[in-house]
Each structure stands twice: as structure tokens, then as C-alpha cells.
Enzyme design. Structure first.
Site: not given
Ligand code: DGL
Length: 269
Positions: A75, A190, A154, A12-13, A188
Site C-alpha cells: 500500500c 489499486h 473497490e 493493503d487497505s 497506488c
């Protein structure tokens, strides 16, 4: 039956793909996992398609250098924008998150009204709407881009008491109430960390964790290709990031529900 004890590569990012790592580790405990979080370049969701394709190619090449047998694109942004290109470049089995999450949404909705939230790139690509309509042409899909959510996650701003995160979520989500959706795709990886607050803002709406949704298609792909790990293989996770390993290790524990057992290695890709 043939087995293959090489690891699965998941990327993932940043931290978001850990929602897939957790689900894969629980569902397939014999599998070894190599995880890569491209923390030097997160977020992907505001980049152009060309840039996302370039980043995703780097991510997969890095994982291939660890001799992985299959790739999970954990992702939604990468899966929505770069999947076909990656399937042309690489011969390895690749599993994404968008297809499985879209399928689950169609299976779970009772009134055919499905909400989708994701990054700017994911929502603009229309990937979810396309796949949902392949499963059910009559479904009504309402999509909202939520670009502020990845930076908040994040930063570890996921507590139910976090006033800023709650306010941002309300601004994005309240429009779904008047649409009458009964199912919301967290498009997403996240976002599942925000499910507690999302469930309070949209009570009664079923939430779909796109990271988790990929597990069944991964299991199927491994079986079909004789790639499942042998029953005596012991699962473990190795973590790599492209920047700030200490921060990843600190916040990664929240995603996994326990402290990261292995250290996090910083690499230059
Ligand atoms: N977890 C990624 C996704 O599922 C976040 C993308 C980003 O870096 O903006 O889309």
C-alpha cells in the site's frame, strides 16, 4: 544455505495489495503468503498521518499473529506515511512499494519527466518525489492525487467500457500530456487494474506497477536474512479481511486473474 518456510505477510487497505500477491506468488512460487485487506477501513488515502500509522500498526500486528517472517507493505499510502515508525516498532524485515517503483521509474525514463499518481495522502507526503530525486536529482516529477480511483476499483468499475471511470481518469490524466512525461508511476496498488484505460489516455507512456515493483527487493531481503523458503515448500495464499469477505472474494479474482483458490476469512482486528 538456511531456509525458512514460514509465510510472508502482505497487506493493503483493501484489494489493491493483491497486485503484489500476484507478483510475489509468480516470482517466488515456494513462498506461502498471508494476505490481509483492511476492508472495514478502506480507503486509507484520505486519512490523517496519525490514523494511517495506527491502522498500519494493527495490520502488521495481525500478520505477526500468523507467524510471518517478513512484511510487504503493499500500500503506497501506508508505505509513504508510516514506514519509518513501523521500522522502529517492529524488528521484522519490512519491504515497501514506493522505493522500488521510484527506482524503476528513474531506470525507465528517457526524457527525465516522470508522472506520479496516488492517493491524497501519498501525493501530499511527497514520498515519491523525494525518492525519485535521491536516484536522479535532475528528474522532473509531476504528481497528481486521484482520490476517486480507489473507490471505483473497490467497486469493480475497471472495464474499458465503464464511462464513469474513463471520464474520471481523463480528468486526472490529461494534464500529463502537456507536461510531456514518458513514464507514469501507478503509485497506488489499486491502479494497475486501470492500466488498460490509462494506456489509451496516455499512449506511449510507460506505466509502472508499484505492487509488482516490490518483488525484487523482497527476494533480496529474504536472501540476505536466510529467510527464503526451501525448494520443496509449496506456495499458497491465505486471505483475511476486516469486512465483507464475499465482496473481496468476488473482486479479488479479477486482481489475481483467476478465482481465489482459498476462502477469504473475515476477522476483527
Ligand atoms: N492500495 C492503496 C495504496 O497503494 C490504497 C490506499 C487507500 O486505501 O486509499 O495507496
Amino acid at each position: 544455505m538456511k531456509y525458512d518456510d514460514r509465510p510472508i505477510g502482505i497487506f493493503d487497505s483493501g484489494l489493491g495489495g493483491l497486485t503484489s500477491v500476484k507478483a510475489v506468488a509468480e516470482a517466488l512460487p515456494n513462498e506461502k503468503i498471508v494476505y490481509f485487506g483492511d476492508t472495514a477501513r478502506v480507503p486509507y488515502g484520505d486519512r490523517s498521518k496519525e490514523t494511517i500509522i495506527e491502522y498500519v500498526k494493527d495490520d502488521i500486528e495481525f500478520l505477526l499473529s500468523h507467524n510471518v517472517k517478513a512484511i510487504v507493505i503493499a500500500c503506497n499510502t501506508a508505505d509513504s506515511l508510516a514506514r519509518p515508525e513501523m521500522e522502529q516498532i517492529f524488528r521484522i524485515p519490512i519491504v515497501g512499494v514506493v522505493g522500488p517503483a521510484a527506482k524503476k521509474a528513474v531506470q525507465l525514463t528517457k526524457n527525465g519527466k516522470i508522472g506520479v499518481i496516488g492517493t491524497n495522502a501519498t501525493i501530499q507526503s511527497n514520498a515519491y518525489s523525494k525518492v525519485i530525486h535521491e536516484y536522479d536529482a535532475s528528474a522532473e516529477v509531476f504528481s497528481v492525487a486521484c482520490p476517486l480511483l480507489v473507490p471505483l476499483v473497490e467497486e469493480g468499475r475497471i472495464s474499458k467500457d465503464d464511462k464513469v471511470t474513463r471520464r474520471v481518469l481523463k480528468e486526472y490524466l490529461l494534464q500529463f500530456t502537456e507536461k510531456g512525461i514518458d513514464t507514469l508511476v501507478l503509485g497506488c496498488t489499486h491502479y494497475p487494474l486501470l492500466s488498460g484505460i490509462i494506456a489509451e489516455i496516455l499512449p506511449g507512456v510507460k506505466l509502472i506497477n508499484s505492487g509488482e515493483a516490490a518483488v525484487e527487493s523482497l527476494r533480496r531481503k529474504l536472501n540476505e536474512n536466510d529467510l527464503s523458503a526451501s525448494p520443496e515448500n509449496r506456495g499458497c495464499v491465505k486471505y483475511y479481511v476486516s469486512d465483507n469477505a464475499a465482496s473481496f472474494a468476488r473482486h479479488g479474482g479479477i486482481f489475481m486473474g483467476h478465482e481465489l483458490t482459498e476462502s477469504v476469512t473475515e476477522v476483527n482486528i
